[in-house]
Every structure is written in C-alpha cells, then in structure tokens.
Motif scaffolding. Sequence first.
Motif, PDB file in Angstrom:
ATOM      1  N   SER A 118       8.814 -15.712  14.949  1.00 19.83           N
ATOM      2  CA  SER A 118       7.913 -16.865  15.037  1.00 19.83           C
ATOM      3  C   SER A 118       7.507 -17.368  13.651  1.00 19.83           C
ATOM      4  CB  SER A 118       6.664 -16.487  15.837  1.00 19.83           C
ATOM      5  OG  SER A 118       6.019 -15.370  15.265  1.00 19.83           O
ATOM      6  N   PHE A 119       8.469 -17.318  12.724  1.00 18.36           N
ATOM      7  CA  PHE A 119       8.162 -17.668  11.338  1.00 18.36           C
ATOM      8  C   PHE A 119       9.297 -18.451  10.713  1.00 18.36           C
ATOM      9  CE2 PHE A 119       8.729 -16.651   6.832  1.00 18.36           C
ATOM     10  CZ  PHE A 119       7.508 -17.010   6.300  1.00 18.36           C
ATOM     11  N   ALA A 120       8.942 -19.536  10.060  1.00 24.63           N
ATOM     12  CA  ALA A 120       9.877 -20.298   9.230  1.00 24.63           C
ATOM     13  C   ALA A 120       9.124 -20.676   7.956  1.00 24.63           C
ATOM     14  CB  ALA A 120      10.367 -21.546   9.950  1.00 24.63           C
ATOM     15  N   VAL A 121       9.729 -20.448   6.810  1.00 25.84           N
ATOM     16  CA  VAL A 121       9.044 -20.658   5.534  1.00 25.84           C
ATOM     17  C   VAL A 121       8.455 -22.055   5.432  1.00 25.84           C
ATOM     18  CG1 VAL A 121       9.394 -20.906   3.046  1.00 25.84           C
ATOM     19  CG2 VAL A 121      10.315 -18.911   4.234  1.00 25.84           C
ATOM     20  N   ALA A 122       9.242 -23.072   5.744  1.00 25.48           N
ATOM     21  CA  ALA A 122       8.782 -24.453   5.567  1.00 25.48           C
ATOM     22  C   ALA A 122       7.546 -24.741   6.410  1.00 25.48           C
ATOM     23  CB  ALA A 122       9.909 -25.425   5.921  1.00 25.48           C
ATOM     24  N   VAL A 123       7.532 -24.230   7.652  1.00 27.92           N
ATOM     25  CA  VAL A 123       6.397 -24.485   8.548  1.00 27.92           C
ATOM     26  C   VAL A 123       5.174 -23.692   8.092  1.00 27.92           C
ATOM     27  CG1 VAL A 123       5.561 -24.364  10.922  1.00 27.92           C
ATOM     28  CG2 VAL A 123       7.963 -24.928  10.463  1.00 27.92           C
ATOM     29  N   ASP A 124       5.372 -22.417   7.807  1.00 33.89           N
ATOM     30  CA  ASP A 124       4.253 -21.582   7.375  1.00 33.89           C
ATOM     31  C   ASP A 124       3.620 -22.146   6.106  1.00 33.89           C
ATOM     32  OD1 ASP A 124       2.935 -18.905   8.002  1.00 33.89           O
ATOM     33  OD2 ASP A 124       3.410 -18.627   5.874  1.00 33.89           O
ATOM     34  N   LYS A 125       4.458 -22.577   5.192  1.00 35.18           N
ATOM     35  CA  LYS A 125       3.947 -23.126   3.934  1.00 35.18           C
ATOM     36  C   LYS A 125       3.160 -24.411   4.162  1.00 35.18           C
ATOM     37  CE  LYS A 125       4.841 -25.832   0.009  1.00 35.18           C
ATOM     38  NZ  LYS A 125       5.564 -27.059  -0.370  1.00 35.18           N
ATOM     39  N   MET A 126       3.666 -25.302   4.999  1.00 35.89           N
ATOM     40  CA  MET A 126       2.984 -26.566   5.250  1.00 35.89           C
ATOM     41  C   MET A 126       1.632 -26.347   5.926  1.00 35.89           C
ATOM     42  SD  MET A 126       2.801 -29.772   4.911  1.00 35.89           S
ATOM     43  CE  MET A 126       4.459 -30.168   4.311  1.00 35.89           C
ATOM     44  N   LEU A 127       1.593 -25.455   6.915  1.00 30.70           N
ATOM     45  CA  LEU A 127       0.331 -25.170   7.606  1.00 30.70           C
ATOM     46  C   LEU A 127      -0.677 -24.548   6.649  1.00 30.70           C
ATOM     47  CD1 LEU A 127       1.728 -23.715  10.954  1.00 30.70           C
ATOM     48  CD2 LEU A 127       0.745 -25.980  10.605  1.00 30.70           C
ATOM     49  N   TRP A 128      -0.203 -23.627   5.834  1.00 27.81           N
ATOM     50  CA  TRP A 128      -1.086 -22.966   4.866  1.00 27.81           C
ATOM     51  C   TRP A 128      -1.600 -23.965   3.831  1.00 27.81           C
ATOM     52  CZ3 TRP A 128       0.533 -19.264   0.393  1.00 27.81           C
ATOM     53  CH2 TRP A 128      -0.595 -18.593  -0.093  1.00 27.81           C
ATOM     54  N   GLN A 129      -0.722 -24.814   3.355  1.00 28.26           N
ATOM     55  CA  GLN A 129      -1.130 -25.816   2.364  1.00 28.26           C
ATOM     56  C   GLN A 129      -2.209 -26.734   2.925  1.00 28.26           C
ATOM     57  OE1 GLN A 129       2.106 -27.801   0.327  1.00 28.26           O
ATOM     58  NE2 GLN A 129       0.908 -29.666   0.020  1.00 28.26           N
ATOM     59  N   GLN A 130      -2.066 -27.149   4.173  1.00 29.23           N
ATOM     60  CA  GLN A 130      -3.083 -27.994   4.790  1.00 29.23           C
ATOM     61  C   GLN A 130      -4.423 -27.276   4.878  1.00 29.23           C
ATOM     62  OE1 GLN A 130      -1.175 -28.935   8.504  1.00 29.23           O
ATOM     63  NE2 GLN A 130      -0.095 -30.703   7.678  1.00 29.23           N
ATOM     64  N   ASP A 131      -4.388 -25.985   5.194  1.00 29.26           N
ATOM     65  CA  ASP A 131      -5.638 -25.228   5.307  1.00 29.26           C
ATOM     66  C   ASP A 131      -6.290 -25.032   3.939  1.00 29.26           C
ATOM     67  OD1 ASP A 131      -5.355 -25.050   8.033  1.00 29.26           O
ATOM     68  OD2 ASP A 131      -4.403 -23.081   7.990  1.00 29.26           O
ATOM     69  N   ILE A 132      -5.474 -24.823   2.915  1.00 33.06           N
ATOM     70  CA  ILE A 132      -6.030 -24.694   1.564  1.00 33.06           C
ATOM     71  C   ILE A 132      -6.648 -26.017   1.120  1.00 33.06           C
ATOM     72  CG2 ILE A 132      -5.448 -24.342  -0.870  1.00 33.06           C
ATOM     73  CD1 ILE A 132      -3.359 -22.302   0.033  1.00 33.06           C
ATOM     74  N   GLN A 133      -5.974 -27.116   1.428  1.00 34.45           N
ATOM     75  CA  GLN A 133      -6.511 -28.429   1.062  1.00 34.45           C
ATOM     76  C   GLN A 133      -7.843 -28.692   1.759  1.00 34.45           C
ATOM     77  OE1 GLN A 133      -2.992 -30.659   2.103  1.00 34.45           O
ATOM     78  NE2 GLN A 133      -2.389 -30.921  -0.037  1.00 34.45           N
ATOM     79  N   ALA A 134      -7.964 -28.251   3.026  1.00 38.43           N
ATOM     80  CA  ALA A 134      -9.234 -28.393   3.739  1.00 38.43           C
ATOM     81  C   ALA A 134     -10.319 -27.559   3.060  1.00 38.43           C
ATOM     82  CB  ALA A 134      -9.069 -27.972   5.198  1.00 38.43           C
ATOM     83  N   TYR A 135      -9.945 -26.366   2.603  1.00 36.14           N
ATOM     84  CA  TYR A 135     -10.888 -25.510   1.871  1.00 36.14           C
ATOM     85  C   TYR A 135     -11.325 -26.181   0.566  1.00 36.14           C
ATOM     86  CZ  TYR A 135     -12.231 -21.891  -1.481  1.00 36.14           C
ATOM     87  OH  TYR A 135     -12.879 -21.178  -2.463  1.00 36.14           O
ATOM     88  N   LEU A 136     -10.375 -26.732  -0.178  1.00 33.85           N
ATOM     89  CA  LEU A 136     -10.691 -27.356  -1.469  1.00 33.85           C
ATOM     90  C   LEU A 136     -11.549 -28.602  -1.321  1.00 33.85           C
ATOM     91  CD1 LEU A 136      -7.186 -27.009  -3.180  1.00 33.85           C
ATOM     92  CD2 LEU A 136      -9.257 -25.700  -3.717  1.00 33.85           C
TER      93      LEU A 136
END
Length: 730
Positions: free
Chosen positions: A435-453
């Motif tokens: 249930s893991f793909a680098v591109a998807v995991d990275k995009m979801l994580w980046q969005q969450d970090i941006q929300a944090y910032l």
Amino acid sequence: MRYALVAALMLSSGLAIADEGQWQPYQMPSIADKLSERGIQIPAKQLADLSQYPMNAVISLGYCTASFVSPQGLVVTNHHCAYRAIQYNSKKEHNYLANGFLASDQQQEPSAGPNERLYITEAVTNVTEKVTHDLSEEPLTRYQEIQQNSKQLIKACESDDNYRCSVRSYHNGLEYYLIKQLIIRDVRLVYAPPESAGSYGGDIDNYEFPRHSADFTFLRAYVGKDGKPAAYHEDNVPFTPKSYLRINANGVKAGDGVFAAGYPGSTSRYRLTSELKFASQWLYPTYADYYQRRIETIESMSATDADVKIKYAGGLASMANRMKKLNGLLDGFKATDIVGIKQQKEDDFLVWVNREDPEQAKVIENLEALLTEEQSAQQQNYFFTIAQSSALLDAAKKLYRLSLEKQKPDAQREQGYQQRDMKLFAGRLKRIDKSFAVAVDKMLWQQDIQAYLAQNNRVKALDSLLNQNLETELSAKLDGFYALTTLKDRKQRLKWMDAAPKQFETSSDPFIRMAVALHDTNMAHEKAMKTLQGKLSTARPAYMASIIAYNKANGWPVYPDANGTLRITYGMVDGYQSRDALYKQPFTRLEGLAAKHTGAEPFNAPQKILDAIAAKQYGEHKVSSVYADPRSWICRLFSCLDKPEEFNSVPVNFLSSVDTTGGNSGSPVFNGKGELVGLNFDSTYEAITKDWFFNPTITRAVHVDIRYILWMMDEVDRAENLLNELELVK
C-alpha cells in the motif's frame, strides 16, 4: 422552535427506546422481556453463553465482524471488510478487485495476507477490582499502574501462544473486562464478487437507501494438521469451528424481529455536551478537510497508474467512508439540534445530581476542566502530528521506539512493543509494500508539512529539520529523503527490528535521523497525554457512576458505549420516514439494481448480473424457488397475490432498527430463531449521528439480504462447491 423539536425528539426516544442498546452478551437475561416482545425466540441465557450457538460462531477480523457458516471453517463477512485480502491478491495480470474471485476448490484458496487474523472470543471476565485496586493519586503514576495491572492480566491470560488477550475499559473506566480470544493466523480468500457489485453505488450510495450492494465475501480459516492455529502453510487444513450458522433461505419480511451480533467500534452517547460541541465545531470539520485533500490527491495520482490504484484502493475506500460519515455527522447536527437535545438532557441530569448528591456536581466541574485541557492539547498537537504522516517516517519512529523499549524488561515495555507484539509488528512492516508508492507518499506528506508550516503551533525540533526558510525547496528536500533511505526495501526495514539504539542514533538514513530527532518531543507529548488520561481515569468513572444511577432511576437502558468488544443489538425489519412525504420501504430488489445501472462507475453492474435479471433467473438451480416466491415477503407486504408475476423478484438489501456503528460491518443478522438472514454493512445517512444520540424514528441499519447472497452464488457465479457447505433451512 428549537425547544419544541428537542421535546418532541426526547418524547419519541422515551416511547421507542426499546431497540436502543449495544448490549454485552451477559446482559441478555436482563432484557429477555424486550427480546420476546420483538419475537426473538432464542433463549436470552443462550445468547449470554459464548460457548453456545450462535455466539460461538460470531468472530472478529480485528476491525470488522464475521461469522462461521460451515463445518469447514468457511467465514462470511462484508466485501469492504475483506478489501485488504482481495487487494493483497490483486495484480495487473489478475485484478480480483475489478473482476471478482471464486476458488473452485480449497487448493485454489490463496492467503489473505500475513497480517490477516480471525479472533474467536471465548471468555469475557470482569477484572475491575484487579485493575483499579489501590491506585495512586498521582495522575501519571495512576495511568502507568492501570497499564501495568492490565499487562499482568494479559500475560497470565496468554500462557498459550494461540490466544490473544486484552483488557478493555467499559463505562469510561468504571469497569474493566479481560477478553480472551483464540487467534486464527491462516486466513484465505475464497469468494468475492467484483467491486462493481460488492460496492455498487460507491461513495454516492454510501450511507444511503435504497441500496443494491453485494457487500459480502467468503474467507476460510485454516490451522495446522494438529488442529491448532498456525501461520500460513500449504499443508494446513480447514479449521473446525465449535458451531456454524444455519442460514434461513426464506429470509425475513417487514415487521419481523431480528438481532445482530458483532464488534462495534466506538460510540459517544455518554459524552458531555461540551465534547459534542468540540467535535462538531473543530474535530469533525478538521478531519473532513484532511481526508478530502488526501482523497483528491490519491484519486488524481491513481487515475493514470494501475499499480497505484490497486495499492491505494483499500486506503482510499476507507478514507471515502470516513469522509462520508464525517459529512453525515455535520449535516445531521445541522438538521437536528442534537447539541440542544444533549444539553437539555444534561441540564435535567444536573438538577437530579444537585438534588441527590450535591458533592458530585464538583466532580462534573472538574471533568469539564480536564476536557478543556484535553481539547486544547489536541488542537495544539494536530499539525505537528500530521506533519509526520509519511509511511516511512512512521515506520522509522516505531522501529527506533522498539529499540529503546527492548532495553527494558518485557513486562515494562509499552504495549505494542512487547514480545507478544513482534509478529504483528513485523507483519505491518512487510505490508507497507502492498500500500505504498513513493510519489504518492511524498505528495501526501508534503501537503501535510505545508499545512503545518502555514499555522502558528510550531515545534522547534521539526522546524530545525525542515529548515523553514527553504519552504520553496520543500519538494526537492523530500525527494532527497526518499532517494537516500533504505526503508523502501522490506528486508532493510525488518533488519532494523534487531538494531540497537546507537545504530539509529548514528544512522545517515534521513527518515531514521528524523525519527531520532523528533523522538524526545513526541515522548513529551505522549507523557502529557498520559498524565491527562490519569486525571480522567478518576473523573470519568465518577461521572459515569452518576449517569448510570440517573438512567436506572428513570428506567432507561444502561449499556456501555461501544469499544470494539462483542455486543448484541436487536430490533425489527422496518422502513422509515426520511423527510417530508418520503417514506423508505425496508426492501430493495433486483429490478432496482438494474434500473440504477448506467454502465459507468459506480453504477456499472457486472453484465452477468444484468443478464440474470433480464432473463428473470430467480432460482432455477441449486435451491430453486428459495430466493423469489410470489407468496413471500413482497406479497405479504403489498397483498399482490393477484399479480404475482410483477413481484416475483429477489430481495437485495433491507433495513432494520438494530443499533449498530462502525465495526459492526459484517455482523450476522439473525431472525428470531437465531438463523442467518443477512449481513450488516451500513447505516442510513440520517442515522449517522446515532454515535452521539439514538433517535429510534430514523435510526436504521442497512443489511445485505441472505437471499441476494445465495442468488449470487447460485445463479450468477455458480458457486456450487460453497453452497454445498452451507446448512440451508426454510
């Protein structure tokens, strides 16, 4: 106007409260008269006995409910509950999610996956005194003592490795029960309809009625040749359950009494009005925004990548379901003044408390103060938590925590990191690949970090890692994380399970380094929450003791909020008035399914189902005339014997007033004799708010009719090998 609505709903609740309740099995004798009123003939004492039929055939998947339906370990549950098993076996070459699956014999039944388990509850023991005896007044110590007492009970219970035990809190810590469950570790996929049938109507129909979903799947339990639970092996044999459910092929009709058994996840009916306000004003809207963003991202990225679509299918379906439920809760709070209803009931309770025990009012004031503290902490920690959402970072954090916990004696380790947990721990690490793909995991994580910032509750440890001055270069920075980590490789992840803390602290792997750097901050937050839970472990039980006394004084039902443990609920087959001039009948039929078909998702019914409907193949094979009979439920309901040809069809889904919630998915629905007549799989949209307030006039659960399941097996998929295993009665 508001108070008139509140009064009306409270009055209706008092008149029709009989069907409310997610009862512990041992409570059945205390409501035997209510069961009898609903036409449930099976003795209440029998339902209270987990060693007897039918309760010894009701099992848990750990997140859904299922049941044994044959002496050869055949298990039936919902399609959406078995989604991970179907996904696990789906590949580009044979996509069982899209095309369905049927094993022609037991040799063709594949593993449902290394993490899949079946749990058979064998004993439920009240251990309140052992958990709560002589607890410290200091909150953190009190919390730790409760955990330590629970772990000791669990260790003694798990003297046999084939059992999994847990200590569960009931009535918010007023009572504790030890649950002993036999674990089946070899679970295999047997029969699943295609997703276009299993989740017909998709998110559009989710929590709606009329429904036409074939939400069922068959699994099988396997054990070693010695009859004991064992990990998957080709030489294993089907498990022989103590009993299995008899299936009534005639189903039920409107007005019939029914009951369901299962493992409901959680409800909040005894929570305070302030907690409902917090949920409706902050918690639910925040989570709804979060899931919606993730759903849109995954759907966009999987639209052109079949492999990504398969890998994230289960997660996407789960998030879509949560999203629909959150929206339903928010809409329900707007449509019905549940805050006003709860506030009025709470005000009445406080009047009673001040009259009966004025000192107890101070306990409630203290509880309110603690809840304010808890809610503030949730808001402050939310963005920091989601900023750590990467699947690889989560694995790194858990692995580092494991290395630290292993420095302690096993009995002192945190639950989840003890020796008893290692097989499941390793299984979760292995499952990441599915249930893991680098591109998807990275995009979801980046969005969450941006929300944090983008918000103000910043954490120094995380900011220093992200280098907040380089927000515009965040994407490139994260690319470096995924390029340099070894955690993408399953073997490397598993190797870290045996690593010492020093190896983590000197690692150059970016995810490992981040996990180490954030560990102290995460532990500080965890300690603060444990301290708060220690305070609540005194305040909540005291509050619940008063609530129970108040309910009993008024003759109202007293059952614990759902907590994932085995419960029984009862009601009747019944429709409901959904809104002005719209009454929803309790049954749907095949013709309604065909009428919805558009050929495009999610109303793209499989052609073989449409062909069978068009040909009116309503029961010509294995058990002919069982599924459709002009003298059966439709004609009894509509007096249509003069025109039987217009109604000679197969029921698909039906409604009842049983009290269910998440976790009840897959729950067997029984007639009054204790025979299987359907599977629970959903609630109506209007009923979603029942997690907070049970309104009997509109609360309905949605079930797959057993006649539709049998029809699919017989007329559509020709699953004669499985039909021969079932015990069909009329």
